[in-house]
Design a protein around this motif. Structure first.
Motif, mmCIF file in Angstrom:
data_model
loop_
_atom_site.group_PDB
_atom_site.id
_atom_site.type_symbol
_atom_site.label_atom_id
_atom_site.label_comp_id
_atom_site.label_asym_id
_atom_site.label_seq_id
_atom_site.Cartn_x
_atom_site.Cartn_y
_atom_site.Cartn_z
ATOM 1 N N GLN A 105 0.827 -1.205 0.000
ATOM 2 C CA GLN A 105 0.000 0.000 0.000
ATOM 3 C C GLN A 105 0.864 1.259 0.000
ATOM 4 O O GLN A 105 0.555 2.231 -0.697
ATOM 5 N N LEU A 106 1.953 1.242 0.761
ATOM 6 C CA LEU A 106 2.843 2.399 0.803
ATOM 7 C C LEU A 106 3.555 2.612 -0.527
ATOM 8 O O LEU A 106 3.741 3.754 -0.966
ATOM 9 N N LEU A 107 3.941 1.538 -1.190
ATOM 10 C CA LEU A 107 4.583 1.674 -2.496
ATOM 11 C C LEU A 107 3.606 2.264 -3.512
ATOM 12 O O LEU A 107 3.992 3.109 -4.336
ATOM 13 N N THR A 108 2.360 1.831 -3.456
ATOM 14 C CA THR A 108 1.330 2.378 -4.346
ATOM 15 C C THR A 108 1.123 3.861 -4.067
ATOM 16 O O THR A 108 1.059 4.682 -4.995
ATOM 17 N N LEU A 109 1.042 4.229 -2.786
ATOM 18 C CA LEU A 109 0.872 5.626 -2.414
ATOM 19 C C LEU A 109 2.063 6.454 -2.869
ATOM 20 O O LEU A 109 1.899 7.575 -3.383
ATOM 21 N N ARG A 110 3.262 5.920 -2.711
ATOM 22 C CA ARG A 110 4.459 6.651 -3.133
ATOM 23 C C ARG A 110 4.401 6.949 -4.635
ATOM 24 O O ARG A 110 4.724 8.052 -5.069
ATOM 25 N N GLU A 111 3.968 5.969 -5.420
ATOM 26 C CA GLU A 111 3.884 6.185 -6.869
ATOM 27 C C GLU A 111 2.817 7.218 -7.214
ATOM 28 O O GLU A 111 3.015 8.034 -8.117
ATOM 29 N N GLU A 112 1.697 7.212 -6.501
ATOM 30 C CA GLU A 112 0.670 8.230 -6.717
ATOM 31 C C GLU A 112 1.229 9.616 -6.428
ATOM 32 O O GLU A 112 0.996 10.567 -7.181
ATOM 33 N N LEU A 113 1.931 9.751 -5.314
ATOM 34 C CA LEU A 113 2.506 11.049 -4.948
ATOM 35 C C LEU A 113 3.556 11.497 -5.956
ATOM 36 O O LEU A 113 3.612 12.669 -6.330
ATOM 37 N N ARG A 114 4.374 10.575 -6.396
ATOM 38 C CA ARG A 114 5.376 10.922 -7.412
ATOM 39 C C ARG A 114 4.690 11.390 -8.686
ATOM 40 O O ARG A 114 5.158 12.321 -9.349
#
Length: 138
Positions: A105-114
């Motif tokens: 979930q954190l990796l997905t969120l990081r990609e959204e933020l990027r």
């Protein structure tokens, strides 16, 4: 008076020996994680020396991410006279699965933020109806 031969500790002594605050010990007692074995004539809680082992276990288990409820379930098994290691093993395996999900979930969120940041355009004027259109149009 407290008899030293009985190895009983007042709550302040337990705090001094364990590093666990009095308020926390009382909370753990309310949850059934530790038990006082009685009270002095003055009404002070008395604990046997095994409370130090239990408090140490609770601190270690919490540092591994186990909740107080999970710790309580483990202690219940232990108090029932059974080894608790099997239950701990299962709980730690479940904890690893939970951590793996959180990482995903954190990796997905990081990609959204990027993605949001990569298309960031500085707004020269203050928008009328939004706080930040980049976030609100997401």
């Amino acid at each position: 008076m407290l008899n030293q031969d009985e190895n009983l500790f007042l709550i302040g002594q337990v705090t001094a020996l364990s590093g666990v605050p009095i308020r926390t010990i009382r909370y753990y007692e309310s949850l059934g994680l530790v038990q006082s074995i009685g009270r002095t004539e003055g009404g002070f809680r008395q604990f046997s020396s095994d409370v130090l082992t239990r408090l140490s276990f609770i601190k270690c288990a919490q540092s591994l991410g186990l909740s107080l409820q999970e710790i309580g379930e483990i202690l219940e098994v232990y108090d029932g006279g059974k080894p608790a290691c099997d239950q701990i093993h299962h709980k730690l395996k479940d904890k690893i699965l939970d951590i793996d999900k959180q990482i995903e979930q954190l990796l997905t969120l990081r990609e959204e933020l990027r993605g949001l940041l990569s298309g960031w355009n500085s707004l020269s004027t203050k928008p009328q109806d939004t706080i930040c259109p980049i976030i609100q149009n997401h």
